[in-house]
Design an enzyme around this catalytic site. Structure first.
Site, mmCIF file in Angstrom:
data_model
loop_
_atom_site.group_PDB
_atom_site.id
_atom_site.type_symbol
_atom_site.label_atom_id
_atom_site.label_comp_id
_atom_site.label_asym_id
_atom_site.label_seq_id
_atom_site.Cartn_x
_atom_site.Cartn_y
_atom_site.Cartn_z
ATOM 1 N N ALA A 15 -62.766 -40.785 -13.188
ATOM 2 C CA ALA A 15 -62.683 -39.657 -12.243
ATOM 3 C C ALA A 15 -63.738 -38.589 -12.501
ATOM 4 O O ALA A 15 -64.084 -37.824 -11.594
ATOM 5 C CB ALA A 15 -61.279 -39.050 -12.306
ATOM 6 N N LYS A 46 -66.072 -30.682 -18.507
ATOM 7 C CA LYS A 46 -66.269 -31.759 -17.536
ATOM 8 C C LYS A 46 -65.230 -31.717 -16.415
ATOM 9 O O LYS A 46 -65.533 -31.995 -15.258
ATOM 10 C CB LYS A 46 -66.163 -33.102 -18.258
ATOM 11 N N LYS A 170 -72.942 -55.441 -13.845
ATOM 12 C CA LYS A 170 -72.226 -55.261 -12.584
ATOM 13 C C LYS A 170 -71.841 -56.599 -11.954
ATOM 14 O O LYS A 170 -70.749 -56.740 -11.412
ATOM 15 C CB LYS A 170 -73.083 -54.446 -11.596
HETATM 16 P P1 NAP Z 1 -71.349 -41.835 -13.812
HETATM 17 O O1 NAP Z 1 -71.402 -40.463 -13.237
HETATM 18 O O2 NAP Z 1 -72.033 -42.070 -15.105
HETATM 19 O O3 NAP Z 1 -69.840 -42.284 -13.881
HETATM 20 C C1 NAP Z 1 -69.394 -43.310 -14.726
HETATM 21 C C2 NAP Z 1 -67.934 -43.066 -15.002
HETATM 22 O O4 NAP Z 1 -67.462 -44.137 -15.839
HETATM 23 C C3 NAP Z 1 -67.676 -41.773 -15.779
HETATM 24 O O5 NAP Z 1 -66.525 -41.165 -15.283
HETATM 25 C C4 NAP Z 1 -67.457 -42.253 -17.195
HETATM 26 O O6 NAP Z 1 -66.581 -41.423 -17.953
HETATM 27 C C5 NAP Z 1 -66.762 -43.582 -16.920
HETATM 28 N N1 NAP Z 1 -66.814 -44.433 -18.097
HETATM 29 C C6 NAP Z 1 -67.893 -44.951 -18.714
HETATM 30 N N2 NAP Z 1 -67.515 -45.646 -19.799
HETATM 31 C C7 NAP Z 1 -66.158 -45.537 -19.877
HETATM 32 C C8 NAP Z 1 -65.172 -46.021 -20.779
HETATM 33 N N3 NAP Z 1 -65.485 -46.760 -21.850
HETATM 34 N N4 NAP Z 1 -63.868 -45.722 -20.533
HETATM 35 C C9 NAP Z 1 -63.527 -44.969 -19.460
HETATM 36 N N5 NAP Z 1 -64.426 -44.468 -18.575
HETATM 37 C C10 NAP Z 1 -65.717 -44.764 -18.793
HETATM 38 O O7 NAP Z 1 -72.008 -42.885 -12.808
HETATM 39 P P2 NAP Z 1 -71.807 -43.091 -11.246
HETATM 40 O O8 NAP Z 1 -73.172 -43.149 -10.664
HETATM 41 O O9 NAP Z 1 -70.810 -42.159 -10.685
HETATM 42 O O10 NAP Z 1 -71.209 -44.570 -11.243
HETATM 43 C C11 NAP Z 1 -69.870 -44.816 -10.848
HETATM 44 C C12 NAP Z 1 -69.755 -46.238 -10.393
HETATM 45 O O11 NAP Z 1 -70.623 -46.458 -9.288
HETATM 46 C C13 NAP Z 1 -70.172 -47.268 -11.465
HETATM 47 O O12 NAP Z 1 -69.318 -48.373 -11.351
HETATM 48 C C14 NAP Z 1 -71.595 -47.644 -11.032
HETATM 49 O O13 NAP Z 1 -71.954 -48.925 -11.501
HETATM 50 C C15 NAP Z 1 -71.420 -47.604 -9.534
HETATM 51 N N6 NAP Z 1 -72.682 -47.453 -8.784
HETATM 52 C C16 NAP Z 1 -73.446 -46.352 -8.953
HETATM 53 C C17 NAP Z 1 -74.639 -46.238 -8.242
HETATM 54 C C18 NAP Z 1 -75.540 -45.040 -8.369
HETATM 55 O O14 NAP Z 1 -76.677 -45.094 -7.891
HETATM 56 N N7 NAP Z 1 -75.091 -43.948 -8.967
HETATM 57 C C19 NAP Z 1 -75.025 -47.268 -7.372
HETATM 58 C C20 NAP Z 1 -74.204 -48.395 -7.230
HETATM 59 C C21 NAP Z 1 -73.022 -48.467 -7.943
HETATM 60 P P3 NAP Z 1 -67.116 -40.190 -18.845
HETATM 61 O O15 NAP Z 1 -67.290 -39.039 -17.906
HETATM 62 O O16 NAP Z 1 -66.064 -39.994 -19.842
HETATM 63 O O17 NAP Z 1 -68.433 -40.628 -19.446
#
Ligand code: NAP
Length: 355
Positions: A15, A46, A170
């Site tokens: 989240a 955060k 992924k």
């Molecule tokens: P983000 O801001 O880095 O978010 C990642 C989230 O995953 C954070 O809330 C993080 O928690 C959590 N996380 C990571 N490791 C974890 C663990 N071991 N246990 C629990 N939570 C964990 O990145 P985002 O861009 O929003 O990405 C979110 C999703 O969208 C991902 O699945 C990503 O692959 C997908 N996505 C993103 C993009 C893009 O361009 N941004 C494109 C396609 C798909 P913390 O806050 O605690 O670190």
């Protein structure tokens, strides 16, 4: 056909993330109760962005401590929920140990969350945030597609731990999700496959790789030139809308490429130069591919010669028509997303030292 009761709480993993921030916003706008699974419920710095949303919007947030690698840690958060959004997965390309830092949290985390859905009798639908990275590895892969465009029928078969490790994490995670969902029939799986997500986040200091890339356009990293790197791009608010449509449209099914535009780095720089002029060291030119091939890997360790060979100068072409036809998506203009995202970086002081 799955009908979700909006009076029940809905759960979201990750989240605190960039993409999740806007999904939570949309859920709170609708007055839903959100069970927010986060790693650290004491990290007020955060969580303050989510708290602010909850104080301003009709819905409510409850926090639950959960970790992708901690088996069973999503049980409490999921209890009583019909709908689960699984967004959590590390999105970074700078890792020392891709197996431990990317693949394990992505795959074991997906297994952990979805096996919990199997044990939680209230769950009816899981919406998984996958990526176009699960559809293709490199732009050159388009030559192997049936239609000359990436579609939901395509799978990334070329990424490995050594080449495109994030993409590999992924595709492995999404395959695991389909396998677990296929072994039961109480809940259905709907997958969103976004391309590069851009646009202002609810937290201006988010760590998502999206922020780093757009920052690099204006911090001098690409001052000398930008490669003709073909890429798909979509606004974060559109990605959130796609998740809600995938959640609440009873007939939603399968994978969905959620990507507003097939574009490339030089085309992304142009609206920024137009809006912000030369106040920031935007790229001045498109670097010729042979030069990128020669110098790129020396300047940026994450850029390999194979990556340059298979992506630079080769257009990214994805077909987003399923998202439009079946989810009813409309995509906001690319310029608007780029300019608003860059403005947020400016306002948050991201360029203060390097300007
Ligand atoms: P983000 O801001 O880095 O978010 C990642 C989230 O995953 C954070 O809330 C993080 O928690 C959590 N996380 C990571 N490791 C974890 C663990 N071991 N246990 C629990 N939570 C964990 O990145 P985002 O861009 O929003 O990405 C979110 C999703 O969208 C991902 O699945 C990503 O692959 C997908 N996505 C993103 C993009 C893009 O361009 N941004 C494109 C396609 C798909 P913390 O806050 O605690 O670190």
């Amino acid at each position: 056909m799955t009908i979700i009761d909006k009076s029940r709480p809905v759960m979201i993993t990750g989240a605190t993330g960039y993409v999740a921030g806007w999904i939570v916003t949309r859920l709170l706008e609708k007055g839903l109760t959100v069970h927010a699974a986060v790693r650290d419920i004491e990290d007020h710095e955060k969580l303050k962005y989510l708290d602010k949303l909850a104080s301003e919007l009709p819905g409510q947030i409850r926090y639950f401590k959960s970790d992708l690698l901690d088996e069973g840690s999503y049980a409490q958060a999921m209890d009583g929920c019909e709908l689960v959004f699984h967004t959590a997965s590390p999105f970074t390309v700078s890792v020392k140990d891709p197996q431990k830092q990317l693949v394990e949290p992505a795959v074991l985390g997906t297994r952990n969350v979805l096996l919990q859905a199997n044990k939680t009798s209230s769950v009816k639908r899981v919406v998984l945030t996958s990526s176009v990275a699960a559809i293709y590895g490199d732009n050159v892969d388009v030559k192997k597609t049936a239609s000359g465009k990436f579609t939901e029928d395509d799978w990334n078969t070329t990424s490995t731990l050594d080449h495109g490790a994030y993409s590999y994490s992924k595709v492995q995670a999404e395959r695991e999700a389909w396998k677990i969902s296929g072994d039961q029939d109480r809940w259905d799986l709907v997958v969103i496959n976004p391309s590069l997500v851009i646009g202002p986040g609810i937290n201006p200091n988010a760590t998502s790789e999206s922020f780093k890339l757009i920052r690099n356009f204006g911090d001098g990293t690409m001052r000398l030139g930008v490669p003709q790197f073909g890429i798909g791009v979509v606004d974060v608010r559109d990605v959130a809308d796609a998740h809600l449509k995938a959640a609440f449209l009873p007939e939603a099914q399968g994978r969905h490429i959620v990507s507003g535009y097939n574009t490339d780095f030089p085309s992304m720089a142009r609206p920024l130069v137009k809006k912000f002029g030369r106040a920031y060291p935007f790229p001045k030119m498109t670097s010729p591919k042979p030069l990128v091939w020669l110098v790129g890997p020396l300047l940026d360790k994450s850029l390999t010669r194979r990556m340059i060979r298979d992506n630079v100068g080769i257009p990214f072409v994805a077909d987003n028509s399923k998202s439009i036809d079946q989810l009813g998506m409309t995509y906001r203009p690319l310029e608007e997303s780029l300019v608003e995202f860059f403005q947020q970086l400016v306002d948050s002081g991201a360029f203060d030292k390097k300007k």
